[in-house]
Design an enzyme around this catalytic site. Structure first.
Site, PDB file in Angstrom:
ATOM      1  N   HIS A 216       0.851  -1.187   0.000  1.00  0.00           N
ATOM      2  CA  HIS A 216       0.000   0.000   0.000  1.00  0.00           C
ATOM      3  C   HIS A 216       0.890   1.241   0.000  1.00  0.00           C
ATOM      4  O   HIS A 216       1.932   1.271   0.660  1.00  0.00           O
ATOM      5  CB  HIS A 216      -0.889  -0.039   1.247  1.00  0.00           C
ATOM      6  CG  HIS A 216      -1.868   1.077   1.373  1.00  0.00           C
ATOM      7  ND1 HIS A 216      -1.503   2.333   1.811  1.00  0.00           N
ATOM      8  CD2 HIS A 216      -3.201   1.134   1.136  1.00  0.00           C
ATOM      9  CE1 HIS A 216      -2.571   3.117   1.831  1.00  0.00           C
ATOM     10  NE2 HIS A 216      -3.613   2.420   1.424  1.00  0.00           N
ATOM     11  N   ARG A 258      -2.662   1.221  -4.527  1.00  0.00           N
ATOM     12  CA  ARG A 258      -2.427  -0.219  -4.563  1.00  0.00           C
ATOM     13  C   ARG A 258      -2.606  -0.709  -5.990  1.00  0.00           C
ATOM     14  O   ARG A 258      -3.178  -0.026  -6.832  1.00  0.00           O
ATOM     15  CB  ARG A 258      -3.417  -0.949  -3.637  1.00  0.00           C
ATOM     16  CG  ARG A 258      -3.195  -0.734  -2.161  1.00  0.00           C
ATOM     17  CD  ARG A 258      -4.254  -1.448  -1.335  1.00  0.00           C
ATOM     18  NE  ARG A 258      -5.539  -0.763  -1.394  1.00  0.00           N
ATOM     19  CZ  ARG A 258      -6.697  -1.318  -1.075  1.00  0.00           C
ATOM     20  NH1 ARG A 258      -6.743  -2.604  -0.719  1.00  0.00           N
ATOM     21  NH2 ARG A 258      -7.821  -0.638  -1.118  1.00  0.00           N
ATOM     22  N   LYS A 261      -6.000  -0.380  -8.309  1.00  0.00           N
ATOM     23  CA  LYS A 261      -6.899   0.578  -7.672  1.00  0.00           C
ATOM     24  C   LYS A 261      -6.944   1.869  -8.485  1.00  0.00           C
ATOM     25  O   LYS A 261      -6.100   2.112  -9.356  1.00  0.00           O
ATOM     26  CB  LYS A 261      -6.470   0.861  -6.232  1.00  0.00           C
ATOM     27  CG  LYS A 261      -6.635  -0.333  -5.301  1.00  0.00           C
ATOM     28  CD  LYS A 261      -8.101  -0.709  -5.137  1.00  0.00           C
ATOM     29  CE  LYS A 261      -8.287  -1.846  -4.148  1.00  0.00           C
ATOM     30  NZ  LYS A 261      -9.709  -2.191  -3.955  1.00  0.00           N
ATOM     31  N   ASP A 264      -5.723   8.457  -7.032  1.00  0.00           N
ATOM     32  CA  ASP A 264      -6.190   9.247  -5.885  1.00  0.00           C
ATOM     33  C   ASP A 264      -5.162  10.334  -5.620  1.00  0.00           C
ATOM     34  O   ASP A 264      -3.966  10.059  -5.489  1.00  0.00           O
ATOM     35  CB  ASP A 264      -6.345   8.341  -4.659  1.00  0.00           C
ATOM     36  CG  ASP A 264      -6.964   9.044  -3.456  1.00  0.00           C
ATOM     37  OD1 ASP A 264      -6.800  10.277  -3.331  1.00  0.00           O
ATOM     38  OD2 ASP A 264      -7.591   8.371  -2.623  1.00  0.00           O
ATOM     39  N   CYS A 266      -4.312  11.999  -3.051  1.00  0.00           N
ATOM     40  CA  CYS A 266      -3.502  11.971  -1.832  1.00  0.00           C
ATOM     41  C   CYS A 266      -2.193  11.226  -2.039  1.00  0.00           C
ATOM     42  O   CYS A 266      -1.191  11.500  -1.361  1.00  0.00           O
ATOM     43  CB  CYS A 266      -4.289  11.374  -0.668  1.00  0.00           C
ATOM     44  SG  CYS A 266      -4.549   9.590  -0.742  1.00  0.00           S
ATOM     45  N   TYR A 267      -2.189  10.264  -2.997  1.00  0.00           N
ATOM     46  CA  TYR A 267      -0.963   9.504  -3.237  1.00  0.00           C
ATOM     47  C   TYR A 267       0.089  10.322  -3.993  1.00  0.00           C
ATOM     48  O   TYR A 267       1.213   9.853  -4.177  1.00  0.00           O
ATOM     49  CB  TYR A 267      -1.281   8.204  -3.964  1.00  0.00           C
ATOM     50  CG  TYR A 267      -2.078   7.269  -3.090  1.00  0.00           C
ATOM     51  CD1 TYR A 267      -1.501   6.674  -1.974  1.00  0.00           C
ATOM     52  CD2 TYR A 267      -3.427   7.028  -3.350  1.00  0.00           C
ATOM     53  CE1 TYR A 267      -2.243   5.859  -1.145  1.00  0.00           C
ATOM     54  CE2 TYR A 267      -4.164   6.209  -2.525  1.00  0.00           C
ATOM     55  CZ  TYR A 267      -3.570   5.626  -1.417  1.00  0.00           C
ATOM     56  OH  TYR A 267      -4.303   4.819  -0.588  1.00  0.00           O
ATOM     57  N   ASP A 383      -9.886  14.045  -4.306  1.00  0.00           N
ATOM     58  CA  ASP A 383      -9.303  12.750  -4.660  1.00  0.00           C
ATOM     59  C   ASP A 383      -9.139  12.639  -6.179  1.00  0.00           C
ATOM     60  O   ASP A 383      -8.042  12.458  -6.714  1.00  0.00           O
ATOM     61  CB  ASP A 383     -10.238  11.684  -4.079  1.00  0.00           C
ATOM     62  CG  ASP A 383     -10.061  10.281  -4.613  1.00  0.00           C
ATOM     63  OD1 ASP A 383      -9.325  10.079  -5.585  1.00  0.00           O
ATOM     64  OD2 ASP A 383     -10.684   9.364  -4.049  1.00  0.00           O
ATOM     65  N   ASP A 390     -12.014  17.876   0.722  1.00  0.00           N
ATOM     66  CA  ASP A 390     -11.861  17.715   2.165  1.00  0.00           C
ATOM     67  C   ASP A 390     -10.467  18.170   2.551  1.00  0.00           C
ATOM     68  O   ASP A 390      -9.602  18.385   1.702  1.00  0.00           O
ATOM     69  CB  ASP A 390     -12.131  16.273   2.610  1.00  0.00           C
ATOM     70  CG  ASP A 390     -11.237  15.249   1.905  1.00  0.00           C
ATOM     71  OD1 ASP A 390     -10.008  15.346   2.060  1.00  0.00           O
ATOM     72  OD2 ASP A 390     -11.767  14.364   1.209  1.00  0.00           O
ATOM     73  N   HIS A 393      -7.412  15.554   1.667  1.00  0.00           N
ATOM     74  CA  HIS A 393      -6.907  15.570   0.293  1.00  0.00           C
ATOM     75  C   HIS A 393      -6.283  16.921  -0.063  1.00  0.00           C
ATOM     76  O   HIS A 393      -5.343  16.976  -0.855  1.00  0.00           O
ATOM     77  CB  HIS A 393      -8.023  15.199  -0.690  1.00  0.00           C
ATOM     78  CG  HIS A 393      -8.317  13.733  -0.720  1.00  0.00           C
ATOM     79  ND1 HIS A 393      -9.290  13.165   0.063  1.00  0.00           N
ATOM     80  CD2 HIS A 393      -7.735  12.707  -1.406  1.00  0.00           C
ATOM     81  CE1 HIS A 393      -9.314  11.853  -0.137  1.00  0.00           C
ATOM     82  NE2 HIS A 393      -8.381  11.551  -1.028  1.00  0.00           N
TER      83      HIS A 393
END
Length: 452
Positions: A216, A258, A261, A264, A266-267, A383, A390, A393
């Site tokens: 992850h 991952r 997936k 996103d 945040c990654y 995201d 939010d 993020h």
């Protein structure tokens, strides 16, 4: 002949790719002046959104009552990245609130009177470091916090998140990073942590939250950063870790967390920040892996570090193991040669090393994803297209954007104009990639906790 039916995951992936492609195609068709406008960071809108978050939040936030120090950190760190000051009266209110979250036996809870937890301890400490100043930094009871960390330490080398809580990689990172930045990291806290993290590196190369789980992005960052802070990073299989990371950079130009997936925002930090750490490891550029000549950095290879903490003490070849002996010396099994490790200097020495390699991902393309696909209309970041904004993020998209902009720059050196996607006004404040606090605030905290 029957054709296979697309799974829900494949359908969602196609939907996201189609929407991102639509955004990029629209962008490409715009006049140059409109493209520049589209790529502009909505700094004022983001600041206004974040400042509202420091006031009274609506009832919908009640589910985050145990995450209030995180809210402080996400908002304050985002404001710091944007270069937006917080006025003194509000600073004092936040300091007093976080002080009330501090447990009498050490550590910080999710709110006043709540049980201490390693995650909210990391958030509270990071928020106080971001606020800066003697009042904020001296509010942290380091002696009792150290006792809390000792209580969370497990024989396996891992840490519990809280009393009777789960043991995982997050706990290792939050405990070790807090101890490092507060100058209380010692051999007792470090003992066997490296072995626990090694047990979490998967066959894919990434790092899982606990042994036997799936690799992850967030856990990979946490495991890698922790191994650097305890000076055992070269015990990891770095070639496989890099291989796993580079394949998380998707066709949308963003990162997934991952395998298989969705992208996103945040990654942008959790994966992008891991690359920022790898770029400063001599073992990546000199020993374990040969990298192609990619990216846009112009590196000064004449730089020689004045410290041996990362480049020398951490060199451990495959098939050996390491441990800290009773005298506080780092030993490599089979060599019986002690190397004293000053853990308090590792974070400082690491950020003051020259960048050793060129980017291992397309940092400019990632900036494009952040700027075109994650900026909400009225401030805040998201995201992916179609999601709600939010503070989480917003924090990690902006952190990733800062990483991209400074990915080729040594600490204190200017950023090359071509490293910035969009107008030069998009430039954010640099962070310390091991702690994800802005660099100036890290330096202030280090000086304070070294002299107090």
């Amino acid at each position: 002949m029957a054709f296979p039916v697309a799974t829900r995951t494949q359908h969602e992936q196609c939907m996201v790719e189609s929407e991102v492609l639509r955004i990029y195609n629209h962008f490409e068709g715009l006049p140059l002046s409109d493209q520049t406008r589209k790529l502009k960071l909505k700094r004022d809108d983001h600041i206004n959104y974040l400042m509202r978050g420091l006031g009274i939040l609506p009832a919908s936030f009640s589910s985050l009552d145990a995450n209030r120090p995180w809210m402080c950190y996400w908002i304050l760190h985002s404001l710091a990245l944007l270069g937006a000051p917080v006025e003194d009266g509000l600073k004092n209110i936040i300091i007093d609130f976080l002080r009330r979250c501090q447990d009498k036996n050490g550590g910080f809870g999710g709110g006043p009177g709540q049980m201490p937890h390693l995650a909210t301890t990391y958030a509270a400490v990071s928020a106080l470091i971001t606020l800066g100043g003697r009042r904020a930094l001296s509010s942290i009871n380091r002696r009792k916090l150290y006792t809390f960390l000792q209580r969370m330490k497990q024989p396996s080398g891992g840490f519990r998140m809280h009393d009777a809580g789960e043991i995982d990689i997050r706990a290792c990172y939050t405990a070790i990073s807090v101890a490092s930045v507060l100058n209380i990291l010692d051999h007792e806290l470090v003992d066997n942590v490296g072995n626990y993290i090694l047990s979490c590196q998967t066959y894919e190369g990434g790092i899982s939250g606990e042994p036997g789980s799936e690799a992850h992005g967030g856990y990979t960052y946490c495991g890698l950063a922790t191994m650097i802070l305890i000076n055992e990073v070269n015990r990891l299989d770095l070639p496989r870790l890099i291989d796993w990371l580079v394949f998380r950079h998707g066709v949308e130009f963003g990162f997934q967390g991952r395998t298989n997936k969705l992208v996103d925002g945040c990654y942008s930090f959790w994966q992008g920040g891991a690359f920022a750490l790898l770029q400063r490891l001599p073992s990546v550029s000199e020993e374990q892996i040969v990298l192609p000549d990619v990216g846009h950095c112009s590196l000064d290879t004449s730089h020689t570090s004045t410290t041996a903490h990362i480049s020398e003490v951490g060199k451990i070849s495959k098939g050996t193991s390491s441990q800290v002996d009773d005298t506080g010396a780092f030993r490599q099994e089979g060599l019986n040669v002690p190397f004293p490790v000053n853990y308090s200097d590792i974070g400082y020495d690491f950020i003051n090393r020259s960048v050793e390699t060129k980017p291992l991902f397309d940092a400019v393309a990632l900036q494009q994803y952040i700027l075109l696909c994650t900026q909400a209309e009225n401030g805040g970041l998201i995201d992916k297209p179609g999601k709600n904004k939010d503070f989480y993020h917003t924090c990690y998209c902006l952190s990733g954007l800062s990483v991209c902009q400074h990915i080729c720059s040594d600490a204190g050196s200017p950023v090359m104009p071509r490293a910035i996607k969009g107008p030069s006004s998009n430039l954010l404040i640099p962070i310390h990639p091991l702690f994800n606090v802005v660099l100036d605030q890290y330096n202030e905290a280090r000086e304070f906790f070294t002299t107090h």
